[in-house]
Write a protein that holds these residues in place. Structure first.
Motif, PDB file in Angstrom:
ATOM      1  N   ASN A  45       3.322   3.747  -0.407  1.00 12.33           N
ATOM      2  CA  ASN A  45       4.450   3.826   0.534  1.00 12.33           C
ATOM      3  C   ASN A  45       4.162   3.109   1.853  1.00 12.33           C
ATOM      4  O   ASN A  45       4.876   3.297   2.832  1.00 12.33           O
ATOM      5  N   GLY A  46       3.098   2.321   1.862  1.00  9.88           N
ATOM      6  CA  GLY A  46       2.821   1.541   3.054  1.00  9.88           C
ATOM      7  C   GLY A  46       1.930   2.236   4.068  1.00  9.88           C
ATOM      8  O   GLY A  46       1.531   1.633   5.068  1.00  9.88           O
ATOM      9  N   VAL A  47       1.594   3.485   3.809  1.00 15.64           N
ATOM     10  CA  VAL A  47       0.802   4.246   4.776  1.00 15.64           C
ATOM     11  C   VAL A  47      -0.673   4.210   4.397  1.00 15.64           C
ATOM     12  O   VAL A  47      -1.025   4.335   3.230  1.00 15.64           O
ATOM     13  N   VAL A  48      -1.521   4.041   5.412  1.00 19.70           N
ATOM     14  CA  VAL A  48      -2.968   4.174   5.228  1.00 19.70           C
ATOM     15  C   VAL A  48      -3.458   5.189   6.257  1.00 19.70           C
ATOM     16  O   VAL A  48      -3.228   5.021   7.461  1.00 19.70           O
ATOM     17  N   GLY A  49      -4.099   6.230   5.797  1.00 18.38           N
ATOM     18  CA  GLY A  49      -4.526   7.316   6.689  1.00 18.38           C
ATOM     19  C   GLY A  49      -3.457   8.390   6.744  1.00 18.38           C
ATOM     20  O   GLY A  49      -2.282   8.134   6.456  1.00 18.38           O
ATOM     21  N   ASP A  50      -3.856   9.574   7.148  1.00 17.81           N
ATOM     22  CA  ASP A  50      -2.936  10.710   7.138  1.00 17.81           C
ATOM     23  C   ASP A  50      -2.205  10.831   8.472  1.00 17.81           C
ATOM     24  O   ASP A  50      -2.819  11.135   9.492  1.00 17.81           O
ATOM     25  N   PRO A  51      -0.902  10.604   8.487  1.00 18.69           N
ATOM     26  CA  PRO A  51      -0.161  10.600   9.748  1.00 18.69           C
ATOM     27  C   PRO A  51      -0.092  11.976  10.407  1.00 18.69           C
ATOM     28  O   PRO A  51       0.233  12.075  11.586  1.00 18.69           O
TER      29      PRO A  51
END
Lengths: 246, 246, 246, 246, 246, 246
Positions: free
Chosen positions: F202-208
């Motif tokens: 989904n385009g995310v790297v790391g935990d927001p």
């Protein structure tokens, strides 16, 4: 298969998609190490990687002049602009892809080439005619990588193993006298320097005495192994581009 | 002084304006001769010239990939575009000029590079930072030049002298079988062909048997002498640009 | 069919793939011959060729400014860079190909354009949208070619036939007085000069008196015939690119 | 002084800074007018301007191919890209400036060139080696300018005066039948069309019958006068760049 | 949908082909109006247009630096070259087209960008991946357009409506004192000036007092309406390229 | 002084050599964070740095589109090529230098821009008209830098502090579900991936979720402080290029 030595009929009979392209630089490496250090290293590592992998690999001649304007205050340093370097490497790789050698590892011996080669790899890969990734040997030697420097322990060690006649041992003391501890002139996580002469007197970064011949042998082994694993992965990887996210 | 082997301190101590830059190509040379033929030749002639002249000369590493798209139907041939080749050579030469090596002979081993190198030399010279002329070895061997071909008598002879292991003597017969008599497909003084595959079956032009090792030795002597005389002339020439005609 | 004079409806009704594009230069030709000599020549030869061939041929307007920086010390000489010249000619030719005139002979009147036009022809042809070859008239006049020079016997003769009013006969003596015997300043098979002012006082090479009007007529006949034969060959040639050698 | 016809010695003896460079296009102008219309017009107006001004003016040969991709659906239309056109014109003008002809009016015959020539003039002028402005004839004929069109009353009238043989009078009816009333396809002050074939059937805009020979004579007079006044102003103008505002 | 604020999942769910790209300039607008005037205007008009149209429209962030070298004598003016501007806008638009937003209106706030944006729109449209037209707000406000100037009545009015805090009312008198009546320095239908400092003392053209807040509101209404109509037309238009005329 | 809001007379009266140029990107940042994240961050950090330093600093408008082709599989991502980005930033910076703002920090919010900005800084600095260094905020937040990711804890935290309305808190769970642990797909110290879609769903790297508003405030404080120290150093640094080593 080394393209310099092979004939076109040899190449025709070679069944592989894999190629390595060594890329170096002709630039100052202190008073004790030759201008050709990065070419020697790129070639040695490329050969070691090809030897360690159990696949046929085409080996291109080394590209000898890279992005080294940062060393221009030191006599003998050669360089081309970033644009020209990118074009030269990319087109050379694309010519290999024309013959079906379309999975390529660019084996790099020079820090100044790193960013440009990543860009080149991306452009080639997105263009769709080939897949190419750069591999910089001194980033691939485990914990040793931290000691990299310039004409420092790692490069001097590798030379002592691969080309001992090119190391001027009698000038090692001079090399140590003017060396810098680290690369660049940093403040607020930013390198304020653009030329190596801003932070090293004699062009050396790191202590060249720290890297002996045995260390050089180990470095070559480590880098060659890493490259061999990379070649294996490049050969097997699904290199098609991802689908658009819907 | 060979820049690959020298340190920057060696270069600093070298008092000369003269440099040679060998330029080759990695391209098919028939079934019997290696893809690296033009690099081998450029390097050998450059070294011979430097040896024959009584002046200090800086010797750059050979540029290995040139303008060779015309051979792209033969596997293993590498090339870059004319634009990229011109930029790469020009900028490499200009980096030498930055250090004061501003009288440069570009020693060329490949016919496809000739026009581009002349253009490069003109641009460098008119730019005013250096004077550069190309020298193509097989144009500088007296009457032999007429027999040039491609992978033919001259190049095969030179290889037999300089790098005999790279000549596949057992394939000479094959090489002869498919060779063309002349370069190109001419009509009305115009070469209608753009690719060597339009006129040669196996990439060979001229009979490779005609050039033996002794001939190769003579060719190297001739070319080396010619280059030495050229270096002498380049060192002494008034290279300022002419005045406007009034 | 001359494109300058034709309407688009005329062109639409013209069934041919053949086109000629005259290319000249506006540059010094000595004290006796006009700056436009190469344009006059290219146009005259193009027209002669079209006339001699038994096919419909589209004729583009002449491109008047070429690669002539080498004459810049002589007032009035115009030029563009090599890159710009190549782009201009190539794109002009490609626009013809867009309409189906995709077998093109570039009829050249200037020595300085020769290398660039060969490169342009190669790029167009390999690009695949058209086939194009350059034809330089003074290379196509048999044994006369050896006498070419610059503003010398051949060009002066051609002008005396095609545009006699443009030859200043009263200055022929001046032209002879300052002329050079040959083009360039050669040593070791290398032209050391980049500017014509390095070897000719008044811009003339060769003796302009040697070429009379009758000679000019013969030259035009020879060049026109050669061009006609070339057009015939270009129309009939298989211009597909060769297969990869397996 | 016409550079095509002059010798370099003539140019040397010509004392002026003023030059005109005619620029046209080879493109469709309807079924009745030649592809070369814009070249004819640019040359005629340039000549008229030079004649009307009481100063020496150097006249370059006309540049025949311009920015005309918008007409590419009509057979015979030639064009180059905007980038290439700008480079070609700019470098040609700069070569004139090299000889001291550094106040230049680019006399333009084609609407598609207008924006590019303004950009070229700005770059030349800001570069500092010359001052150059474009002059487009049909913008300089007073109230007539409103009737411009394409192959319409103005251009047809000018041709009837300057080159009557090139007007196909017998096709004027055809030309009228398919002509458009205005240039482009406008909505919200925006031209939605990029190709002339989007709004004109036969390439004509405006009624070609409206412009007779006498009108053409008047147009040439008007444009020539305007150009002469412009040349006078260009010769006298302070062309130094303004100071930074403090 | 404003791309700055939207997430990629929002964009994925947005069904439209329409996009607007505001383009401005950061350049002097007299002593009373901010350097960012053209960005403010382009954004305001783009938003108004999007609001007035009954279709989904993607709205890109404003491009803040344009072609403004003509104002470089006035401190704070930023600019890029024409080539770079064209590339930046074109590639940004093409990236939108990659996601299917391939009918694009470039909403422009700066006169110096007009020609370049038309060229960009043509190249994108002919390339075939998207259709793009520029829309310059001050050309789309009916009769008001005639009063445009620079930092004059129109722009000052729009700012008074959209960003009143940015207008220095206390310097309006200064602004009037040094303003020019018209844009440029015209003679023979030719603008002899390339820099605004050649014809305006303080950078202002037109009287800024003439445009009050109410006028600004009207201008925004007019431009927004015109843009909305344009978006409607762009959405519905057959944007395929015309057939070749046979 | 913010150039968007200032008038040219304000800029004229501003005595400083220092400028900051925020550079961002408009690209996917997961389902919860806006495409404009990198612009928001670059602007916020630039403003914080300017606020924290006790010197006058000129602040340019943010450049909104960067090098982001690696995210092109995610709708809405905009990008330009590396070449175009470099030219746009370089020329924008050079236009500031024209007015005397020739010590420039480029404040960057996007990882994909890092290499290009370093190259741009080098070219500007070696060119001699200005000194420029890039500063990438997330490399300048101490130990936090290790957690960077993409749309991950750092960026989400900063947004929660600077632009909380732009974070879709209700989609944080979705963002976590598809996020990757690290950037890239690494083997043998080489990133085999060129597109983020190769390693993140989904385009995310790391935990927001890991980055709350307070963390964002701290990050801005850290980055702002680092930037302020950098500006101080840039103002004081001897930026002349080193002497040639003799």
């Amino acid at each position: 298969m080394d393209l310099r030595d092979a004939t076109w009929t040899d190449v025709r009979d070679c069944e592989t998609e894999l190629a390595v392209v060594p890329v170096g630089s002709t630039e100052q490496h202190g008073p004790h190490a030759p201008l050709g250090t990065d070419v020697v290293a790129a070639e040695a590592v490329a050969d070691a990687g090809v030897e360690h992998v159990d696949r046929e690999v085409v080996r291109a001649p080394a590209i000898p002049v890279g992005i080294a304007e940062e060393h221009r205050q030191f006599p003998g340093t050669m360089w081309v602009s970033e644009d020209t370097f990118r074009d030269y490497v990319r087109e050379a790789v694309e010519s290999l892809a024309h013959h079906g050698f379309d999975r390529v590892v660019i084996v790099n011996g020079h820090g100044g080439n790193v960013d440009a080669l990543r860009e080149v790899g991306g452009r080639i890969t997105r263009g769709g005619d080939a897949y190419a990734v750069p591999f910089t040997w001194f980033e691939a030697v485990g914990e040793h990588s931290a000691e990299m420097g310039h004409g420092g322990p790692l490069e001097t060690a590798l030379l002592r193993h691969c080309a001992p006649d090119l190391v001027r041992e009698e000038r090692i003391e001079d090399a140590r006298d003017g060396h810098a501890e680290g690369w660049g002139d940093w403040l607020s996580y930013t390198n304020l320097a653009y030329d190596s002469a801003e932070f090293t007197e004699n062009g050396v970064v790191g202590d060249p005495e720290d890297g002996d011949r045995q260390c050089g042998e180990e470095l070559l082994e480590l880098a060659g192994d890493a490259l061999a694993r990379l070649l294996e992965a490049v050969a097997e990887r699904d290199v098609s581009r991802p689908e658009r996210r819907e």
